[in-house]
Every structure is written in C-alpha cells, then in structure tokens.
Enzyme design. Sequence first.
Site, short mmCIF file in Angstrom:
data_model
loop_
_atom_site.label_atom_id
_atom_site.label_comp_id
_atom_site.label_asym_id
_atom_site.label_seq_id
_atom_site.Cartn_x
_atom_site.Cartn_y
_atom_site.Cartn_z
N ARG A 13 0.99 -1.02 0.01
CA ARG A 13 -0.03 -0.09 0.10
C ARG A 13 0.84 1.18 -0.16
NH1 ARG A 13 -3.18 2.18 5.07
NH2 ARG A 13 -4.39 4.08 4.06
N ASP A 67 0.48 9.97 3.86
CA ASP A 67 -0.09 10.32 5.40
C ASP A 67 -0.17 11.64 5.72
OD1 ASP A 67 -0.76 8.90 7.56
OD2 ASP A 67 1.29 8.87 8.45
N GLU A 69 3.80 7.31 2.46
CA GLU A 69 4.06 6.02 3.41
C GLU A 69 3.95 5.07 2.63
OE1 GLU A 69 2.22 4.04 7.38
OE2 GLU A 69 2.26 6.39 7.37
N THR A 107 4.42 -2.51 3.42
CA THR A 107 4.78 -3.72 2.66
C THR A 107 3.73 -4.52 2.65
OG1 THR A 107 5.67 -4.96 4.49
CG2 THR A 107 7.30 -3.59 3.51
#
EC number: 6.3.1.19
Length: 452
Positions: free
Chosen positions: A53, A57, A63, A66
């Site tokens: 993803r 943020d 951001e 994993t």
Amino acid sequence: MQRRIMGIETEFGVTCTFHGHRRLSPDEVARYLFRRVVSWGRSSNVFLRNGARLYLDVGSHPEYATAECDSLVQLVTHDRAGEWVLEDLLVDAEQRLADEGIGGDIYLFKNNTDSAGNSYGCHENYLIVRAGEFSRISDVLLPFLVTRQLICGAGKVLQTPKAATYCLSQRAEHIWEGVSSATTRSRPIINTRDEPHADAEKYRRLHVIVGDSNMSETTTMLKVGTAALVLEMIESGVAFRDFSLDNPIRAIREVSHDVTGRRPVRLAGGRQASALDIQREYYTRAVEHLQTREPNAQIEQVVDLWGRQLDAVESQDFAKVDTEIDWVIKRKLFQRYQDRYDMELSHPKIAQLDLAYHDIKRGRGIFDLLQRKGLAARVTTDEEIAEAVDQPPQTTRARLRGEFISAAQEAGRDFTVDWVHLKLNDQAQRTVLCKDPFRAVDERVKRLIASM
C-alpha cells in the site's frame, strides 16, 4: 507461531531544494510525487501490483506499507522495494518540475525526525494469536522494545543546549506512552488498536511504533527478527526475569543517550538494571529457545548478530559489527569525518551527513555509497529487490491481491481492494473476502480473475 505474518510501514521525510535553498513546501512536493499515482489510481491511497500500500500520510509524508511477508529476508526485500518505488516517484516528480520550468532537487529521507523537530515513524506489524493475554505480551515485550535500540537504533546527533551528543535512536525522544490506542497524538511504544486485517476470532495484530527506520538490511532483519522471536517465546510460555520498568518513557530516553548500554534504568519496585542486562536476558532465552525450535537459518543469523552486537557494546569494540548495525555504521562515519577535518560533533557538516545517510536516492545517498563500497552488509540483492517492486510475496495473501490488481489493470476493469477485500466495481459488485493472511491460493480469487 513459527511462521508469522509481518509487515513494515515506513513514512518518509520529504523536501525540495534549489541551489541549497528550500524550493517548495512539503505539501507541494508531495503533490508532485503523487501526481503519477493519482493519474492511474484516482487517489493518493493505492495498493500496488506487489501487494503493498502506498499513500500520503498526515503531514505530507509519503508512506509505504509492505505486503504481508512470512520470512525475514522476504520482509527486508519488500521493505527495500518500497525505497525503490518511492525513488521512482522522485525521479518522475523532478522531471515534471523541470518540464514546468521550476527546477529543483527532491529528497526523500528514510529517517524519523526533521530539522524542525517533527517525528514520523516506522511501524512494525506482527500477527499474533488471539488466545492468551495481551497484557502479558505487552508486559514482557515492553522492556525488550525500550532497550532494543541498543541493537538496532538508526543513530542520531542530538543538539542540546550544552553540546551535541550521539544517541542510539531517532524515535526515542518522541515517544510519550507505553501502551496506547493512539499513534500520532501520544506516540506509544505498542499500539493496541485492534485491526487484525485477518480473522478477528483467531488473530490480532501487534502494532509496534517505537522503532527507527533502518537503512541497513542486516539491522532491519535484526529489528524484526528479534521482536518476532521474543513473541514466539512468549507464546511458547518461556519464562523471563521481570524487568518491568518504573517509567518506560524516561527509560527509553536514558537508553538512547548511553552508547555504552551500562547506565542503570529504574525498574518497578525500585530495582535497577542496564539496557545491556535487559537485552542479555532476552538474548540468553533466545539461544536456549533455538535448541527446541525447528532449525531456521534466518533466525539463527539474527541470534548470532544479536549476540555479537551485545558483545560489541559490552567491550566497546565494534570492529565485528561495524558493517551490520545502523547506529554503529553511522557513528564510525562521523568519527572518521571528525578526525580527518578536526571537527566537533556539533558542526553543521555532521548534521548534513546525518541527513544524507538516510537519502534513499541511489548514487546520492551516503548509505547507498557505503553499501556499494562493501561497508554495509546485505541480506538481499538488487535483483531480488527489483523483482519485489513488481511481484508480491508468493507465500502469503499478498499474492492474491497482487494477481487480482495486475489482472484488473490489464483488463481495464474498475476495482477496489484493501488488506482483506478484492472487489470488481461492476453491476454485480463481486467481492472476495480474504481473511486468512497465510493463504496464497484461493479458488474464489481465481474465478474472479477468470471472469474479467
């Protein structure tokens, strides 16, 4: 749980300069970075073909989370793949700036503090079984996490009114609670917000937000490997000496400010112990535990480095670990610089080096240069990282997500995904719920893909 689902979320610091002066605000830089993402994903919050993803943020920090991993080397490789994904966005954004006649160099830093004193995090996620008391896990884990910076801190020069001092951890100054459900407002060590992203009756997700972002692959592996092993020992009923801390927040700062590991911290009930004492206890139990668990070369590598680093701290001779531990690698770099140029630790050039160590752009970042010279050890390869940029882990649920995203994009289909849902946005709104993060093959997902 010997096979555990793990993941790392990393927030990156961002800046844009032109001839050394700040060119754009972090907000503006973030918009340029994510323009390409928004153009294909119609959002600044997307899942990628490798199952990860990527999103913007709070506070304009890109951001990268994993995909679900079930081995340490796999996790390190996918964490590094996140750097490459962000670097690709950086190169694209610089080109857009040039095309628009703005110009400027964009920097993405895999660190935890900026010059204004803001902090952003590196969060670790560990799947744990629902059975068992969460309070026992957090009680045993807290002293370990408070002192773990001794083995896997990223290192930092802290400027104090008196002088500059070298600290083990970047994050330690910014942690305000031991265990809490908030992540940004109070910054606890362990976050208890219960979002398992899995079958909630079976599992919960331990969210650790105290760790530093590591540049070193071996340090990242040590950080997650030791934590996963301590969790495994707690689940197996291993008994640990009680190192409950009198004040975890004061202790985490005291430990960070002492590279000898010997300064005593106050325990509950008025006793005292040093960070080295506390880490030795967990390490000794881990060595014993290895005799009873299934052999695992990666776990054995972690325990070996753990022991060598504790020996190095005790003797203050770091020659045997000075390519493997971030704070040791960085301190050696600073010491060489200080000796060569007769420079105090408070010199602006050292602060510049401190930042440049975390620059993720290959060929420019100092850590990358050290790694190329063989001065920073590795556990993965560039070829494996390149593969992880495009391919999800093949042994977890991430494979299903990655294959679904790839198929939907290639078929030109509109879709929605999150950690547990795969959905085609057509009339039927067909959705598959993937509650088992260990499951890499699912007939329902195959049928959904075939229907495209």
